[in-house]
Write an enzyme that holds these catalytic residues in place. Structure first.
Site, mmCIF file in Angstrom:
data_model
loop_
_atom_site.group_PDB
_atom_site.id
_atom_site.type_symbol
_atom_site.label_atom_id
_atom_site.label_comp_id
_atom_site.label_asym_id
_atom_site.label_seq_id
_atom_site.Cartn_x
_atom_site.Cartn_y
_atom_site.Cartn_z
ATOM 1 N N SER A 52 0.847 -1.199 0.000
ATOM 2 C CA SER A 52 0.000 0.000 0.000
ATOM 3 C C SER A 52 0.886 1.254 0.000
ATOM 4 O O SER A 52 0.413 2.351 -0.310
ATOM 5 C CB SER A 52 -0.918 0.022 1.228
ATOM 6 N N ASP A 90 5.448 -7.154 2.590
ATOM 7 C CA ASP A 90 4.686 -7.619 1.429
ATOM 8 C C ASP A 90 5.593 -8.048 0.295
ATOM 9 O O ASP A 90 6.587 -7.383 -0.011
ATOM 10 C CB ASP A 90 3.802 -6.472 0.904
ATOM 11 N N GLU A 188 -9.095 -9.876 3.234
ATOM 12 C CA GLU A 188 -9.446 -8.485 2.922
ATOM 13 C C GLU A 188 -10.794 -8.445 2.213
ATOM 14 O O GLU A 188 -11.015 -9.125 1.199
ATOM 15 C CB GLU A 188 -8.357 -7.853 2.034
#
Ligand code: KIV
Length: 270
Positions: A52, A90, A188
Site C-alpha cells: 500500500s 509484502d 481483505e
C-alpha cells in the site's frame, strides 16, 4: 536497558498463542523508522510494510508499480524503528510468479530488509510457492479475498466471496494455504460471516481488514488511522484521530479498540 526493552519480541509463536488465548492481534502498516517506532511503542503486535506504500507514500493509483527494491528499502527503514513487534513485509506484484522467484525475493526481504515474515497475495494457486518458502524457513502470511495486486483483472476493488461459489473457493483456498505451511491468513474485504467461518476452522491466526470483528486480529493502513488518506475512507477503515491530540494517542486508541473488540463495528463490515 529500559523496561520497554525487556518486553519480548513478537514471533509467529506469539501470534499463535494469542489466537489460542483469544487475545486480539493488532496489525498496522508502517513504512519507515519513525512510524514503525510509534506503532511499536503504541503496542502494535505486527508492523506490516505493505505494498500500500505505492499509494500512500509514492502517490501511485494502485500497488502494481511497487518493486521488490522498494519493499526491501522500506522494510529496512521500518526495521530500524521496531523493538518488539513482528515485522511483516509484502511480496509485491509479480514477485511470486514461481517458487524460485518467490524464494529469491523473500530472501531479500528477510536478509536485506530484516523482515520476520512475508505476505503474499494469492489462493490455492500459490500453494507451491508457500510450501517452498515454508520449507526454507520463511514464515508466510497468505492474503486472501480482495487482492489489490489483481486490480487490473478485477476492474476495481470489490468485496469477495459474496456468493456461495466465491465463498466455497475462499474456504478451500484458506485450507490449502494452511496445509501448505502458511503461518497466518489475512482476509481483505470478505463478508463477516464468511471470515468468522474461516477463523473458526483455521488453525493459524486470521487477520481481517473489511472482514468483520470475529477474526483473530485486525489490520489497517496507517494513513487511514491517522485520517490523512486523501479522499473518502473505505467503509472498513476508521480515522482514529478525532478526539486525540497526538499521533501517539491516536495509535494507542486504535490498539485499544482492536484489543477490546470495539473495532470494527458492524457498520465497518460487509
Ligand atoms: O499493503 C497493505 O497495506 C495491505 C493491507 C491493506 C492489508 O496489504
Amino acid at each position: 536497558m529500559s523496561t520497554s526493552d525487556k518486553k519480548e519480541r513478537v514471533t509467529v509463536a506469539t501470534l499463535q498463542r494469542m489466537r489460542g488465548a483469544q487475545e486480539k492481534i493488532v496489525m498496522l502498516t508502517a513504512y519507515d523508522a519513525a512510524f514503525s517506532r510509534l506503532a511499536d511503542e503504541a503496542g502494535v503486535d505486527v508492523i506490516l510494510v505493505g505494498d500500500s506504500l505505492g499509494m500512500v507514500v509514492q502517490g501511485r493509483e494502485n500497488t502494481v508499480g511497487v518493486t521488490v527494491d522498494d519493499m526491501v528499502y522500506h522494510t529496512r527503514l521500518a526495521r530500524r524503528g521496531r523493538r518488539h513487534a513482528l515485522l511483516l513485509a509484502d511480496m509485491p506484484f509479480l514477485s511470486c510468479a514461481d517458487s524460485s522467484t518467490a524464494l529469491r525475493h523473500a530472501g531479500r526481504l528477510m536478509q536485506e530488509g530484516g523482515a520476520d515474515m512475508v505476505k503474499l497475495e494469492g489462493g490455492a494457486e500459490q500453494v507451491e510457492v508457500v510450501r517452498r518458502l515454508s520449507v526454507n524457513g520463511v514464515p508466510v502470511c497468505a492474503h486472501l479475498g480482495l487482492r489489490p495486486q489483481f486490480v487490473h483483472k478485477l476492474g476495481g476493488y470489490r468485496v469477495q466471496g459474496r456468493d456461495e461459489q466465491g465463498a466455497k473457493i475462499l474456504r478451500e483456498d484458506a485450507r490449502a494455504l494452511e496445509e501448505a505451511g502458511a503461518e497466518a491468513l489475512l482476509l481483505e474485504c470478505v463478508p463477516a460471516t464468511l471470515a468468522a467461518q474461516i477463523t473458526g476452522f483455521a488453525r493459524i491466526p486470521v487477520i481481517g481488514i473489511g472482514a468483520g470483528a470475529d477474526c483473530d486480529g485486525q489490520v489497517l493502513v496507517l494513513h487511514d488511522v491517522l485520517g490523512i488518506t486523501p479522499g473518502r475512507l473505505p467503509r472498513f477503515a476508521r480515522n482514529f484521530m478525532p478526539g486525540h491530540d497526538s499521533i501517539q494517542a491516536t495509535l494507542r486508541a486504535y490498539v485499544k479498540a482492536v484489543r477490546e473488540g470495539r473495532f470494527p463495528s458492524q457498520e465497518e463490515a460487509f
